[in-house]
Every structure is written in C-alpha cells, then in structure tokens.
Design a protein around this motif. Structure first.
Motif, PDB file in Angstrom:
ATOM      1  N   THR A 199     -26.306  -1.103  -3.610  1.00  0.00           N
ATOM      2  CA  THR A 199     -27.603  -1.844  -3.930  1.00  0.00           C
ATOM      3  C   THR A 199     -27.382  -3.133  -4.077  1.00  0.00           C
ATOM      4  O   THR A 199     -28.443  -3.897  -3.848  1.00  0.00           O
ATOM      5  CB  THR A 199     -28.209  -1.188  -5.164  1.00  0.00           C
ATOM      6  N   PRO A 247     -26.749  -7.473   0.670  1.00  0.00           N
ATOM      7  CA  PRO A 247     -27.759  -7.914   1.307  1.00  0.00           C
ATOM      8  C   PRO A 247     -28.180  -6.715   2.257  1.00  0.00           C
ATOM      9  O   PRO A 247     -27.239  -6.237   2.676  1.00  0.00           O
ATOM     10  CB  PRO A 247     -27.523  -9.279   2.055  1.00  0.00           C
ATOM     11  N   PRO A 248     -29.587  -6.640   3.005  1.00  0.00           N
ATOM     12  CA  PRO A 248     -29.736  -5.539   3.933  1.00  0.00           C
ATOM     13  C   PRO A 248     -28.609  -5.319   5.016  1.00  0.00           C
ATOM     14  O   PRO A 248     -28.628  -4.296   5.499  1.00  0.00           O
ATOM     15  CB  PRO A 248     -31.184  -6.092   4.291  1.00  0.00           C
ATOM     16  N   HIS A 249     -28.458  -6.558   5.597  1.00  0.00           N
ATOM     17  CA  HIS A 249     -27.590  -6.349   6.821  1.00  0.00           C
ATOM     18  C   HIS A 249     -26.421  -5.592   6.466  1.00  0.00           C
ATOM     19  O   HIS A 249     -25.759  -4.864   7.130  1.00  0.00           O
ATOM     20  CB  HIS A 249     -27.347  -7.739   7.465  1.00  0.00           C
ATOM     21  N   ASP A 250     -25.803  -6.224   5.383  1.00  0.00           N
ATOM     22  CA  ASP A 250     -24.433  -5.541   5.113  1.00  0.00           C
ATOM     23  C   ASP A 250     -24.395  -4.075   4.529  1.00  0.00           C
ATOM     24  O   ASP A 250     -23.649  -3.471   5.086  1.00  0.00           O
ATOM     25  CB  ASP A 250     -23.774  -6.356   4.004  1.00  0.00           C
ATOM     26  N   GLU A 251     -25.749  -3.897   3.971  1.00  0.00           N
ATOM     27  CA  GLU A 251     -25.753  -2.305   3.517  1.00  0.00           C
ATOM     28  C   GLU A 251     -25.863  -1.493   4.720  1.00  0.00           C
ATOM     29  O   GLU A 251     -25.439  -0.640   4.751  1.00  0.00           O
ATOM     30  CB  GLU A 251     -26.928  -2.253   2.791  1.00  0.00           C
ATOM     31  N   ARG A 252     -26.598  -1.930   5.808  1.00  0.00           N
ATOM     32  CA  ARG A 252     -26.815  -1.325   7.033  1.00  0.00           C
ATOM     33  C   ARG A 252     -25.525  -1.163   7.591  1.00  0.00           C
ATOM     34  O   ARG A 252     -25.312   0.175   8.252  1.00  0.00           O
ATOM     35  CB  ARG A 252     -27.790  -1.916   8.080  1.00  0.00           C
ATOM     36  N   ARG A 284     -23.509   1.659   5.875  1.00  0.00           N
ATOM     37  CA  ARG A 284     -23.985   2.862   6.200  1.00  0.00           C
ATOM     38  C   ARG A 284     -23.790   3.372   7.852  1.00  0.00           C
ATOM     39  O   ARG A 284     -23.347   4.464   8.052  1.00  0.00           O
ATOM     40  CB  ARG A 284     -25.603   2.839   5.968  1.00  0.00           C
ATOM     41  N   ASP A 285     -23.833   2.220   8.701  1.00  0.00           N
ATOM     42  CA  ASP A 285     -23.347   2.707  10.230  1.00  0.00           C
ATOM     43  C   ASP A 285     -21.892   2.934  10.168  1.00  0.00           C
ATOM     44  O   ASP A 285     -21.601   4.042  10.921  1.00  0.00           O
ATOM     45  CB  ASP A 285     -23.768   1.396  11.010  1.00  0.00           C
TER      46      ASP A 285
END
Length: 134
Positions: A111, A114-119, A122-123
């Motif tokens: 959580t 940053p959004p890019h790293d989280e995506r 998840r990928d």
C-alpha cells in the motif's frame, strides 16, 4: 571550523553506504564472467581495500546466497550467482523474515508503493501464478 579544516575533511576518503561495497564486489564478479579469487576482486575494486575486508564481504555474500565458492588450493574462487536486483531482493527477504507479522509488513509495503510500482508487482505476481498453472 576553518576553511582549511573543511578542505582537509573533503580530502578524506568517502565512506561507502551500507550495502554499497557488497554491490561493487558482486558487480565485479558478474563482469568477470567466471570464478575469481578475492585478490582479483580486491585489485578490480582498487581504493586500497584490505584483503580481509574483501574476504569478509565475499563471505557475507556467500551466506546470503549471492555468490558461490569453490576451493582452489588454500583459498577459494568466488562466482556471482545473483545480480544487484537479486541482492536487493535478498536484503528485503531478510527484513521480512525478521518480522513477526509478515502479512502486515507485506500489506504495508504494497500500500506504500507508488501506483506504477504496485501495478508492476501485481502483474509480476499474476504472471508467476499463470506460469505455475501451466
């Protein structure tokens, strides 16, 4: 502090950050493309490192699983088995292993990304899951 004192301090050798020397040793071994001695690593890094310092770093990397070693006479020859990313992952795993509540640590880590790293994470997890099914 006088200007002369500051200049004298600037001339002293720069202290390496935590893990920086390990990364440099690992990088030198990866560039070697094969097994090398601690003496070779020491020469490659320069900077007046003590032989015992190089041996200590190589031994730490061996314990972490980042290098392998094979007896060569009275010494060892060392080979990189991880890259810098692998070394960072080993450090992260060590921190995680030291925590009692792994789920909370992982949840907080994800959580906080940053959004890019989280995506990306998840990928990667989805890709690993798909490969495990096949």
């Amino acid at each position: 502090m006088t200007k002369d004192t500051r200049e004298g301090q600037d001339a002293s050798p720069r202290r390496r950050g935590q893990g920086e020397l390990e990364a440099q040793v690992l990088s030198a071994l990866r560039q070697a493309g094969g097994a090398r001695t601690a003496g070779w690593v020491r020469e490659r890094l320069g900077g007046g490192l003590a032989y015992t310092t190089v041996i200590t770093i190589l031994t730490r990397l061996h314990v972490k699983g980042a290098v392998s070693r094979e007896r060569a006479g009275r010494s060892f020859e060392w080979t990189a088995v991880a890259d810098e990313a692998g070394l960072a992952a080993l450090r992260m795993r060590k921190v995680l292993d030291g925590e009692a509540d792994r789920e909370a640590v992982l949840a907080s880590f994800v959580t906080g990304l940053p959004p890019h790293d989280e995506r990306l994470l998840r990928d990667l997890l989805a890709q690993d899951s798909e490969e495990g099914e096949g």
